[in-house]
Design a protein around this motif. Structure first.
Motif, PDB file in Angstrom:
ATOM      1  N   UNK A  51       0.844  -1.199   0.000  1.00  0.00           N
ATOM      2  CA  UNK A  51       0.000   0.000   0.000  1.00  0.00           C
ATOM      3  C   UNK A  51       0.876   1.244   0.000  1.00  0.00           C
ATOM      4  N   UNK A  52       0.415   2.281  -0.692  1.00  0.00           N
ATOM      5  CA  UNK A  52       1.085   3.579  -0.730  1.00  0.00           C
ATOM      6  C   UNK A  52       0.017   4.641  -0.509  1.00  0.00           C
ATOM      7  N   UNK A  53       0.233   5.492   0.500  1.00  0.00           N
ATOM      8  CA  UNK A  53      -0.729   6.561   0.781  1.00  0.00           C
ATOM      9  C   UNK A  53       0.011   7.866   1.016  1.00  0.00           C
ATOM     10  N   UNK A  55      -0.579  11.362   2.743  1.00  0.00           N
ATOM     11  CA  UNK A  55      -1.434  12.121   3.662  1.00  0.00           C
ATOM     12  C   UNK A  55      -0.697  13.409   4.000  1.00  0.00           C
ATOM     13  N   UNK A  56      -1.225  14.493   3.489  1.00  0.00           N
ATOM     14  CA  UNK A  56      -0.541  15.775   3.673  1.00  0.00           C
ATOM     15  C   UNK A  56       0.765  15.750   2.903  1.00  0.00           C
ATOM     16  N   UNK A  57       1.875  15.907   3.621  1.00  0.00           N
ATOM     17  CA  UNK A  57       3.184  15.845   2.970  1.00  0.00           C
ATOM     18  C   UNK A  57       3.984  14.625   3.423  1.00  0.00           C
ATOM     19  N   UNK A  58       3.300  13.629   4.002  1.00  0.00           N
ATOM     20  CA  UNK A  58       3.941  12.405   4.467  1.00  0.00           C
ATOM     21  C   UNK A  58       3.499  11.238   3.588  1.00  0.00           C
ATOM     22  N   UNK A  59       4.478  10.482   3.091  1.00  0.00           N
ATOM     23  CA  UNK A  59       4.207   9.305   2.275  1.00  0.00           C
ATOM     24  C   UNK A  59       4.324   8.067   3.160  1.00  0.00           C
ATOM     25  N   UNK A  60       3.230   7.314   3.255  1.00  0.00           N
ATOM     26  CA  UNK A  60       3.204   6.073   4.017  1.00  0.00           C
ATOM     27  C   UNK A  60       3.297   4.917   3.034  1.00  0.00           C
ATOM     28  N   UNK A  61       4.298   4.054   3.244  1.00  0.00           N
ATOM     29  CA  UNK A  61       4.511   2.910   2.362  1.00  0.00           C
ATOM     30  C   UNK A  61       4.439   1.643   3.203  1.00  0.00           C
ATOM     31  N   UNK A  62       3.503   0.778   2.856  1.00  0.00           N
ATOM     32  CA  UNK A  62       3.319  -0.503   3.544  1.00  0.00           C
ATOM     33  C   UNK A  62       4.104  -1.561   2.775  1.00  0.00           C
ATOM     34  N   UNK A  63       5.023  -2.244   3.476  1.00  0.00           N
ATOM     35  CA  UNK A  63       5.848  -3.278   2.853  1.00  0.00           C
ATOM     36  C   UNK A  63       5.600  -4.609   3.549  1.00  0.00           C
ATOM     37  N   UNK A  64       5.632  -5.680   2.782  1.00  0.00           N
ATOM     38  CA  UNK A  64       5.406  -7.005   3.351  1.00  0.00           C
ATOM     39  C   UNK A  64       6.705  -7.682   3.784  1.00  0.00           C
ATOM     40  N   UNK A  65       7.840  -7.057   3.541  1.00  0.00           N
ATOM     41  CA  UNK A  65       9.136  -7.623   3.907  1.00  0.00           C
ATOM     42  C   UNK A  65       9.843  -6.706   4.904  1.00  0.00           C
ATOM     43  N   UNK A  66      10.119  -7.248   6.097  1.00  0.00           N
ATOM     44  CA  UNK A  66      10.809  -6.451   7.113  1.00  0.00           C
ATOM     45  C   UNK A  66      12.259  -6.187   6.714  1.00  0.00           C
TER      46      UNK A  66
END
Length: 98
Positions: A51-53, A55-66
């Motif tokens: 997932x990539x979101x 929000x404002x000026x912050x990019x949140x990236x969800x990764x399945x690999x630690x």
């Protein structure tokens, strides 16, 4: 019948004016950030991106690999610079990898 006005405007100018007048720029930025991430990071990273979101000026990236998340955390500043250059705007101020 009404007269035609011979004011010639480029399609780019008309679209920019439409986006600005309807306040659509933030929504387009969200879409453009996702596309820029996919283009810049390549298949190796995209396979583990869930997932990539923006929000404002912050990019949140969800990764399945630690392991990948840890490795990308060392290059956050470079990734942020590359994304902003690809977008031709200074949109992203911070990246949060999850």
């Amino acid at each position: 019948m009404s007269k035609r006005h011979n004011d010639h405007s480029s399609m780019e100018d008309l679209l920019k004016a439409f986006v600005e007048s309807n306040k659509l720029e933030h929504g387009l930025d969200k879409v453009n950030v996702k596309e820029a991430w996919q283009n810049l990071m390549g298949n190796g990273v995209n396979n583990y991106t869930t997932d990539i979101q923006l929000k404002g000026d912050i990019l949140y990236v969800q990764l399945s690999s630690s392991v990948l998340r840890e490795e990308l955390s060392y290059g956050k500043e470079k990734i942020m610079t590359m994304l902003n250059e690809a977008l031709k705007k200074d949109i992203i101020k911070k990246i949060v990898l999850r």
